[in-house]
Design an enzyme around this catalytic site. Structure first.
Site: not given
Length: 396
Positions: A146-148, A298
């Site tokens: 999730t979300e890098l 990120w």
């Protein structure tokens, strides 16, 4: 020859309805069906369907061996496609059938489980992989959290689940003088290959494309390819939200025309080629180990997790939610599990964030709340009723 890794995140949360204190004990449906349907169908019409159609046409025009892309689609988004826009699933199936697309694994709920519960994380990753295989006939071999969000420990968990390739952010405070344009290795499981987002080139499209005050405006395919040619390294990882196309960057900005011209220009350029994460991992070896002791993401200039966790509102809601996981595990109730997953989506904690964001309005994207405090109070009202229902059913 530079290898271009073009990856898109696809996610929409189940947004909560206005849930007051007096609803508790009486109303056990927590979601705003009208809002979720409206948003999903709008994004489908503005982004998912036209962009999928464009990619399908370009793959047909240039050949599946020349146009390669990858997607991660959260389980929560897939549930909404089934409810509100099944034609979106059909369009992704068409892309899957070309052989030019790689589908990545992630947490089913687009959750932050990796930060608190190995068991919940593993359960969601397995469920997501099963869902992707069932829908698109492809078992994911590459993981993106999730979300890098990534750390050495999260990478180890992914490796232990069978993933030997992982996508994350090319954060400056982690890389130092190193370039994101090479393959790196996890510090604990060095067989795990890391592909790092080139945030400058990615954000030129995702955030700056329509900014007339940006010194790179207007962005053309030729200009963008020249910038890539100036990059050192073997690979360029372009990672962004799929909603960039038609939502964050509106259709009248020229974003679809740009992508058509860009993809065509890459196909014609002898020094460039599109490759999926699986192909890149098969071709390149890590140049060094990357040490990431604390989670990165990120998001924002800091590239940390403070968009989701860190203030008192977020931490309180997060800890309360995951205090239920043992009781949830004892339930055999699909309806309660659906709510459990929907409440874990990172977006709910995002809406509670009180920090100032360097990338601006993207954080308010379809945010249904007037303030972080409204988001917290509404979420905790829902959670309190859900907790009561879980405990009642466990005892019963």
């Amino acid at each position: 020859m530079k290898n271009l890794n073009l990856y898109f995140q696809v996610h929409q949360p189940f947004r909560l309805k206005k849930y007051r204190f007096f609803n508790m004990g009486k109303d056990h449906f927590y979601f705003d069906d009208f809002l979720n349907r409206s948003i999903l169908q709008k994004v489908a019409a503005d982004c998912y369907l036209p962009m999928n159609a464009l990619l399908l046409r370009l793959i047909g025009q240039h050949g599946a061996e020349n146009v390669r892309v990858s997607f991660s689609i959260s389980g929560i988004a897939i549930e909404q496609f089934k409810l509100y826009a099944p034609e979106v699933i059909d369009s992704f199936r068409e892309l899957a059938q070309t052989g030019a697309v790689e589908f990545l694994a992630e947490t089913y709920a687009h959750s932050l489980a990796a930060l608190t519960s190995r068991e919940e994380f593993e359960r969601q990753v397995r469920l997501h992989a099963d869902t992707i295989e069932e829908l698109f006939g492809q078992r994911p071999t590459t993981f993106r959290n999730t979300e890098l969000i990534y750390s050495d420990g999260i990478g180890e968990m992914a490796y232990n689940l069978g993933y030997h390739t992982l996508l994350t952010e090319g954060a400056k405070h982690i890389l130092g003088w190193k370039s994101p344009n090479f393959v790196y290795a996890n510090a604990i499981k060095q067989e795990l290959k890391l592909l790092l987002r080139n945030f400058r080139l990615s954000d030129d499209i995702a955030f700056r494309f329509s900014d007339r005050g940006w010194d790179g405006w207007p962005l053309t395919a030729e200009k963008y390819i020249d910038w890539m040619a100036d990059q050192e390294g073997e690979i360029i990882n372009l990672f962004m939200d799929y909603e960039t196309f038609g939502e964050h960057q509106k259709g009248d900005s020229g974003i679809f025309d740009f992508m058509e011209q860009f993809i065509g220009a890459v196909v014609r350029a002898p020094e460039l080629q599109f490759r999926t994460p699986r192909q890149i991992a098969a071709k390149f070896q890590p140049v060094s180990v990357l040490h990431v002791p604390h989670p990165i993401s990120w998001a924002d200039e800091e590239r940390d997790i403070t968009a989701w966790l860190g203030n008192e509102l977020q931490d309180e809601a997060f800890s309360k939610l995951y205090s239920l996981q043992d009781k949830i595990a004892r339930l055999d109730d699909p309806d309660m599990m659906r709510v459990w997953y929907a409440l874990q989506s990172s977006d709910h904690f995002y809406y509670m964030c009180t920090k100032w964001f360097s990338d601006g309005d993207v954080h308010s994207y379809f945010n249904p709340y007037d303030s972080p405090y409204d988001a917290f109070m509404n979420y905790m009202n829902v959670f309190s009723d859900f907790k009561r229902e879980v405990e009642r059913r466990v005892i019963g």
